[in-house]
Design an enzyme around this catalytic site. Structure first.
Site, PDB file in Angstrom:
ATOM      1  N   ASP A  35      19.837  -4.269  -1.648  1.00 24.98           N
ATOM      2  CA  ASP A  35      19.647  -2.731  -2.070  1.00 24.98           C
ATOM      3  C   ASP A  35      19.028  -1.886  -0.416  1.00 24.98           C
ATOM      4  O   ASP A  35      18.937  -0.722  -1.242  1.00 24.98           O
ATOM      5  CB  ASP A  35      17.697  -3.090  -2.556  1.00 24.98           C
ATOM      6  CG  ASP A  35      17.057  -3.658  -1.097  1.00 24.98           C
ATOM      7  OD1 ASP A  35      17.526  -4.799  -1.336  1.00 24.98           O
ATOM      8  OD2 ASP A  35      15.970  -3.378  -0.737  1.00 24.98           O
ATOM      9  N   ASP A  82       0.830  -1.117  -0.066  1.00 25.57           N
ATOM     10  CA  ASP A  82       0.320  -0.111  -0.051  1.00 25.57           C
ATOM     11  C   ASP A  82       0.857   1.101   0.634  1.00 25.57           C
ATOM     12  O   ASP A  82       0.081   2.302  -0.036  1.00 25.57           O
ATOM     13  CB  ASP A  82      -0.806  -0.139   1.227  1.00 25.57           C
ATOM     14  CG  ASP A  82      -0.231  -0.589   2.495  1.00 25.57           C
ATOM     15  OD1 ASP A  82       0.965   0.777   2.880  1.00 25.57           O
ATOM     16  OD2 ASP A  82      -1.167  -0.524   3.210  1.00 25.57           O
TER      17      ASP A  82
END
Length: 450
Positions: free
Chosen positions: A250, A121
């Site tokens: 990352d 979300d």
């Protein structure tokens, strides 16, 4: 400091990012503004209303980026390569130079969905934001090169999460970082065999983060800088007793500055197997394995840069990591112990003796460094510390124990039980007193250590 906006990232072009829009939040309640960090980039004079407009509604800062940018990257997550990631709930909001002349980024967490959100979300829980503030404040105080939590604004949405009571409160966080260019940024370009883009990104990093021109040897010079910074970061984690929890490629940036705090913890004692993430079942990112994990990530950068460089100089730069880590660990340990270096051999011996004593005794890391700061030799530590006592003799204090902090009955610490105790009154009664008190205590400790 006068605000000095920059747009350096735009010179790279669209290969590296996607313009995005911030979420339109129901409300924007300012919960934390880091005026100490803001002063270093000339933004401390903003009113609260202006602050919310920029860091809750994301109106562009004058002269900086005209629109938020979701950065593109790949990465190994728990050593499994994932080409489906990127900035999924954050973006690069602004760039500027600080009072040291460095190019810095303002990046977000919880600012809405992007092309890389997948099924998420794009939001952040308020608890997650509070935890990141506590982590960065504590790490900064303990001498770790870390991003600074710049702003936390509650956004008044109800979020549902599987790992905490739901619905829970939402927030958007802004962090001030020395680069959001990650090892995973290079991995993505290598994955797509975009060699010209790899060369351009290498030149960008050398220029803006290390003040060096590009050239035929640019890849190995950049790798050497990353080795230096990440080896230092690994050592500072160990000296601080910190477990990052998710050291994926990352989550490692090219400047070696720690950032992106999810399931972090501080270790109560010297336990190499102590983990922070409940999902790290194999202990891949456990306390004692963090240097190995970070080295493995840097190896992935080396593999990526190998696309545009010869093997021998790349391997030579990578192979310096272990020695640089060991030297950085000695430096970080002596700094936290509060003594000046003596000579290399004795410094290494003292560092090893401290680790052995803490391992054998199970003593609290925080209490040890508090009690022994400046070369003090407490009488109430057992024979496991005899070697430390013997080696400390010729060391000179880095600074005297004359700050009121050293008269406290116990050190300022940040174990998981206290984190939960700080969050509980916020969740139950919107009472921020314990949080504000803790931030003040951490900054007071920082004054004693600095």
């Amino acid at each position: 400091m006068i605000f000095s906006p920059q747009q350096a990232i735009l010179t790279l072009g669209r290969t590296y990012f996607d313009p995005v829009e911030a979420a339109n939040f129901p409300q924007a309640l300012l919960r934390f503004r880091n005026d100490r960090a803001a002063a270093t980039v000339g933004l401390d004079s903003l009113s609260d209303a202006e602050w919310i407009a920029h860091f809750g509604r994301f109106q562009p800062l004058p002269g900086s980026l005209p629109q938020p940018l979701a950065l593109r990257y790949h990465g190994h997550q728990f050593r499994v390569y994932n080409p489906e990631i990127g900035d999924g709930r954050g973006f690069l909001f602004a760039q500027m130079t600080d009072d040291r002349g460095r190019l810095l980024d303002l990046g977000t967490k919880g600012s809405g969905q992007t092309p890389y959100s997948r099924f998420g979300d794009g939001r952040l829980t308020l608890k997650g934001g509070v935890r990141e503030i506590l982590a960065t404040e504590m790490l900064e105080a303990l001498g770790v090169e870390t991003s600074k939590t710049f702003s936390l604004i509650e956004t008044c949405e109800e979020l549902h999460r599987g790992d905490e009571p739901s619905p829970t409160r939402s927030a958007v966080l802004v962090r001030l970082s020395h680069s959001h260019i990650r090892i995973g940024t290079f991995q993505r370009l290598a994955y797509f065999e975009e060699k010209d883009a790899l060369r351009a990104l290498t030149a960008y990093c050398l220029d803006h983060y290390f003040g060096e021109p590009a050239g035929d040897d640019a890849p190995e010079r950049l790798l050497a800088h990353v080795v230096d910074g990440t080896a230092r970061m690994a050592a500072q984690f160990i000296a601080a007793g910190f477990v990052h929890g998710v050291l994926n490629s990352d989550n490692i940036n090219v400047t070696g500055e720690s950032f992106d705090y999810g399931p972090w913890r501080f270790a109560p004692s010297w336990d190499p197997g102590f983990t922070a993430a409940y999902f790290d079942h194999a202990g891949l990112y456990a306390f004692g394995r963090q240097p190995e994990a970070i080295y493995w990530d840097v190896m992935q950068l080396a593999i990526s840069l190998r696309r545009i460089a010869e093997e021998e100089p790349i391997v030579a730069a990578l192979d310096t990591f272990p020695d640089r880590y060991r030297a950085a660990l000695v430096e970080a340990t002596l700094w936290r112990l509060g003594v000046l270096p003596h000579d290399d051999e004795r410094d290494r011996a003292l560092t090893a003796a401290i680790e052995a004593a803490l391992t054998a005794s199970g003593a609290s890391l925080d209490h040890f460094y508090f009690d022994w700061f400046g070369g003090a030799v407490p009488a109430d530590y057992g024979p496991e510390f005899d070697a430390v006592r013997d080696l400390l003799g010729p060391y000179i204090p880095r600074k005297p124990r004359n700050h009121p902090y050293w008269s406290d009955p116990a050190p300022c610490a940040m174990l998981i039980e206290e984190v939960e105790a700080i969050w509980s009154p916020i969740a139950e009664a919107d009472d921020w007193t314990a949080f504000e008190t803790k931030v003040a205590q951490i900054r007071r400790m920082a004054e004693a250590l600095a």
